[in-house]
Design an enzyme around this catalytic site. Sequence first.
Site, PDB file in Angstrom:
ATOM      1  N   LYS A  41       0.848  -1.207   0.000  1.00 36.53           N
ATOM      2  CA  LYS A  41       0.000   0.000   0.000  1.00 36.53           C
ATOM      3  C   LYS A  41       0.876   1.246   0.000  1.00 36.53           C
ATOM      4  O   LYS A  41       2.048   1.182   0.386  1.00 36.53           O
ATOM      5  CB  LYS A  41      -0.901  -0.035   1.238  1.00 36.53           C
ATOM      6  CG  LYS A  41      -0.120  -0.076   2.538  1.00 36.53           C
ATOM      7  CD  LYS A  41      -0.948  -0.620   3.693  1.00 36.53           C
ATOM      8  CE  LYS A  41      -0.182  -0.528   4.999  1.00 36.53           C
ATOM      9  NZ  LYS A  41      -0.861  -1.217   6.095  1.00 36.53           N
ATOM     10  N   ARG A 138     -10.933   0.041  14.103  1.00 36.89           N
ATOM     11  CA  ARG A 138     -10.832   0.680  12.798  1.00 36.89           C
ATOM     12  C   ARG A 138     -11.825   0.043  11.824  1.00 36.89           C
ATOM     13  O   ARG A 138     -12.775   0.666  11.412  1.00 36.89           O
ATOM     14  CB  ARG A 138      -9.382   0.565  12.298  1.00 36.89           C
ATOM     15  CG  ARG A 138      -9.049   1.424  11.128  1.00 36.89           C
ATOM     16  CD  ARG A 138      -7.553   1.529  10.894  1.00 36.89           C
ATOM     17  NE  ARG A 138      -6.962   0.276  10.433  1.00 36.89           N
ATOM     18  CZ  ARG A 138      -5.667   0.144  10.116  1.00 36.89           C
ATOM     19  NH1 ARG A 138      -4.844   1.181  10.235  1.00 36.89           N
ATOM     20  NH2 ARG A 138      -5.194  -1.006   9.693  1.00 36.89           N
ATOM     21  N   HIS A 167      -6.372  -7.249  13.092  1.00 38.89           N
ATOM     22  CA  HIS A 167      -5.206  -6.355  13.075  1.00 38.89           C
ATOM     23  C   HIS A 167      -4.910  -5.936  14.510  1.00 38.89           C
ATOM     24  O   HIS A 167      -5.828  -5.646  15.276  1.00 38.89           O
ATOM     25  CB  HIS A 167      -5.490  -5.139  12.185  1.00 38.89           C
ATOM     26  CG  HIS A 167      -4.261  -4.343  11.849  1.00 38.89           C
ATOM     27  ND1 HIS A 167      -3.066  -4.915  11.467  1.00 38.89           N
ATOM     28  CD2 HIS A 167      -4.044  -3.002  11.834  1.00 38.89           C
ATOM     29  CE1 HIS A 167      -2.175  -3.953  11.231  1.00 38.89           C
ATOM     30  NE2 HIS A 167      -2.747  -2.787  11.446  1.00 38.89           N
ATOM     31  N   ARG A 226       1.812 -10.656   7.887  1.00 34.95           N
ATOM     32  CA  ARG A 226       1.693  -9.490   6.993  1.00 34.95           C
ATOM     33  C   ARG A 226       2.682  -8.404   7.394  1.00 34.95           C
ATOM     34  O   ARG A 226       2.293  -7.297   7.719  1.00 34.95           O
ATOM     35  CB  ARG A 226       0.278  -8.887   7.076  1.00 34.95           C
ATOM     36  CG  ARG A 226      -0.885  -9.839   6.950  1.00 34.95           C
ATOM     37  CD  ARG A 226      -2.211  -9.064   6.884  1.00 34.95           C
ATOM     38  NE  ARG A 226      -2.436  -8.215   8.033  1.00 34.95           N
ATOM     39  CZ  ARG A 226      -3.179  -8.539   9.081  1.00 34.95           C
ATOM     40  NH1 ARG A 226      -3.786  -9.710   9.151  1.00 34.95           N
ATOM     41  NH2 ARG A 226      -3.319  -7.684  10.075  1.00 34.95           N
ATOM     42  N   TYR A 267      15.083  31.169   4.354  1.00 38.38           N
ATOM     43  CA  TYR A 267      13.891  31.929   4.750  1.00 38.38           C
ATOM     44  C   TYR A 267      13.861  32.201   6.241  1.00 38.38           C
ATOM     45  O   TYR A 267      14.217  31.346   7.059  1.00 38.38           O
ATOM     46  CB  TYR A 267      12.636  31.121   4.409  1.00 38.38           C
ATOM     47  CG  TYR A 267      12.320  31.027   2.935  1.00 38.38           C
ATOM     48  CD1 TYR A 267      12.108  32.165   2.171  1.00 38.38           C
ATOM     49  CD2 TYR A 267      12.208  29.782   2.329  1.00 38.38           C
ATOM     50  CE1 TYR A 267      11.792  32.066   0.816  1.00 38.38           C
ATOM     51  CE2 TYR A 267      11.886  29.666   0.983  1.00 38.38           C
ATOM     52  CZ  TYR A 267      11.683  30.816   0.229  1.00 38.38           C
ATOM     53  OH  TYR A 267      11.372  30.711  -1.092  1.00 38.38           O
ATOM     54  N   CYS A 314      13.730  24.530   2.339  1.00 39.95           N
ATOM     55  CA  CYS A 314      12.798  25.177   1.405  1.00 39.95           C
ATOM     56  C   CYS A 314      12.008  24.101   0.660  1.00 39.95           C
ATOM     57  O   CYS A 314      12.205  22.904   0.886  1.00 39.95           O
ATOM     58  CB  CYS A 314      13.566  26.032   0.402  1.00 39.95           C
ATOM     59  SG  CYS A 314      14.760  27.160   1.138  1.00 39.95           S
ATOM     60  N   MET A 315      11.130  24.506  -0.234  1.00 35.97           N
ATOM     61  CA  MET A 315      10.332  23.525  -0.979  1.00 35.97           C
ATOM     62  C   MET A 315      11.218  22.628  -1.840  1.00 35.97           C
ATOM     63  O   MET A 315      11.017  21.405  -1.890  1.00 35.97           O
ATOM     64  CB  MET A 315       9.312  24.251  -1.875  1.00 35.97           C
ATOM     65  CG  MET A 315       8.380  23.299  -2.606  1.00 35.97           C
ATOM     66  SD  MET A 315       7.278  24.134  -3.761  1.00 35.97           S
ATOM     67  CE  MET A 315       6.255  25.090  -2.663  1.00 35.97           C
ATOM     68  N   ASP A 316      12.210  23.238  -2.495  1.00 35.39           N
ATOM     69  CA  ASP A 316      12.986  22.505  -3.500  1.00 35.39           C
ATOM     70  C   ASP A 316      14.461  22.368  -3.156  1.00 35.39           C
ATOM     71  O   ASP A 316      15.199  21.699  -3.882  1.00 35.39           O
ATOM     72  CB  ASP A 316      12.882  23.216  -4.848  1.00 35.39           C
ATOM     73  CG  ASP A 316      11.447  23.540  -5.199  1.00 35.39           C
ATOM     74  OD1 ASP A 316      10.641  22.590  -5.212  1.00 35.39           O
ATOM     75  OD2 ASP A 316      11.136  24.723  -5.401  1.00 35.39           O
TER      76      ASP A 316
HETATM   77  C1  LIG Z   1      -0.164  -1.805   6.951  1.00 32.79           C
HETATM   78  C2  LIG Z   1      -0.721  -3.042   7.519  1.00 32.79           C
HETATM   79  C3  LIG Z   1       0.121  -4.100   7.890  1.00 32.79           C
HETATM   80  C4  LIG Z   1       1.622  -3.986   7.947  1.00 32.79           C
HETATM   81  O1  LIG Z   1       1.980  -3.295   9.120  1.00 32.79           O
HETATM   82  P1  LIG Z   1       3.518  -3.077   9.518  1.00 32.79           P
HETATM   83  O2  LIG Z   1       3.436  -2.372  10.816  1.00 32.79           O
HETATM   84  O3  LIG Z   1       4.107  -2.229   8.449  1.00 32.79           O
HETATM   85  O4  LIG Z   1       4.150  -4.416   9.599  1.00 32.79           O
HETATM   86  C5  LIG Z   1      -0.477  -5.288   8.268  1.00 32.79           C
HETATM   87  N1  LIG Z   1      -1.823  -5.415   8.298  1.00 32.79           N
HETATM   88  C6  LIG Z   1      -2.652  -4.396   7.985  1.00 32.79           C
HETATM   89  C7  LIG Z   1      -4.132  -4.597   8.063  1.00 32.79           C
HETATM   90  C8  LIG Z   1      -2.132  -3.174   7.601  1.00 32.79           C
HETATM   91  O5  LIG Z   1      -2.956  -2.166   7.314  1.00 32.79           O
END
Ligand SMILES: *Cc1c(COP(=O)(O)O)cnc(C)c1O
Length: 372
Positions: A41, A138, A167, A226, A267, A314-316
Site C-alpha cells: 500500500k 478501525r 489487526h 503481513r 527563509y 525550502c520547498m525545492d
Molecule cells: C499496513 C498493515 C500491515 C503492515 O503493518 P507493519 O506495521 O508495516 O508491519 C499489516 N496489516 C494491515 C491490516 C495493515 O494495514
Amino acid sequence: MVYDRPMRATRALIHLDRFCRNLRAVRERIGPRRRICVPVKAGAYGHGAVQIARAALAAGASHLAVAAVSEGAELREAGINAPILLLSQALPEEIPDIPRFALTPLVSDREFAGALARSAAAGARCPIHLKIDTGMGRLGCSPAEAPGLAAFIAGEKALEYAGTATHLAAADSGLPEDRAYTEGQLVRFREAVAGIRAAGVDPGIVHAANSGALLLHEDSWLDMVRPGILLYGYNLSGADFAAEPVMELVTRITFIRRIQAGESVSYGRTWTSPRDTCIATLPVGYGDGLPRLLSGSWQVLIRGRLYPLAGRICMDQCMADLGPETDIARWEEAAVFGGAAPDAAELAARLGTIPYEITCNISKRVPRVYMP
Ligand SMILES: *Cc1c(COP(=O)(O)O)cnc(C)c1O
C-alpha cells in the site's frame, strides 16, 4: 512532447537486494510452511508498488496487500497475478472493480458482503477474507458477530470464504501492558475463529501478524504473516532482528558559496553563520518529502562525513554548512538518509514520528532507482 529522462540530482535508491534479504530473514524466522503477505500500500511505503511486489513474489511471498482499489488495479495492469488483499473499506461505487481486478477484500459487514455478492454474481466467485475487530477500533465485525457473518458469506454462492483476519493495535511494543493487550486481542481472535469453525465454516487462511507481532508474539503467526515496515528495513520492536533499510535518499551539490560570519541562510533568517564558512546548496526540500520541521536538526553525509543543514528547508532546496575549509566540490553526491547516512528511522525519531511516514512521503517528483 515527452520528457523521457526522469533524471534528477535527488533520487531514492531502492535496494531490492536488502528487501529480499529482509524477506528471507522473515521466512527463516516463521519456518517454511506459513505464507507471507507483503503490504505494498501507499506505493509500497514509498518504495514503488510494482517493483516491490515483483521482488516480494520472486522471493517467496504468496500474497500482496493494498489499501485502495486503484492500488490493486495498478498491480494487475502491471501483470501481477498473485492474490491481492484489499485492506481498507471500498466505497459502494468501487465494488464492481473488486471482482474486475480480482482483488480479495477484507469484509467487515453484511451490507458490503451482500453488495459484493450481487456485483460478482455475473462472473466467477469473488474471494473474501472476514475482518474481525479484536481491539484496533478501525474496521472489522465484532468477535461475537463473526460466526454469523461467516455463515452468511459462506452461504453466498458468488463469494468464496478464503480467510479470516484481525489487526493488532500495539504489537510492536514490548511494554508489559501493551504485550497483555496484544495477547488479549489474539485470544479474542482465536475464540472467534473457533466460533466460525463451530458454525460449520472453514476459516481459510487465518492471519493477524504485522511486523511487531511477527517479532514479539510468536502465537500471532497462524497461517500467514503481513509484515510491512520490517521488510522495508525498520525494526521498531526492539526485538533481535537486523533489518536492512531499503530506501536511501541521495542528491548532489548544485552550488557552493563562501559566506562571512554574520550572514544568514534561507527563509526567515533562522540561522546566521557564526564564522566565515562554505555553504552547499542541495536540490532537495519539503516538496520532495524532506520534512520542513527537520530544519536545523539534520545532517547530510558527503564523502563519508556529516554536515549540518543550515537554516530552513525550502520547498525545492536546502543548505548544508561545509565549514570554513573544504575540498568538497560542486556536483558531488550527498546522502540525505539511508546507506552510510543515518536512516529514515533516525530521521523520524528527530521529529517524533515513525519511518513509515518518512518513506511514504518521499514525493512522486523523486525518481526511484532500483538497485538489483
Ligand atoms: C499496513 C498493515 C500491515 C503492515 O503493518 P507493519 O506495521 O508495516 O508491519 C499489516 N496489516 C494491515 C491490516 C495493515 O494495514
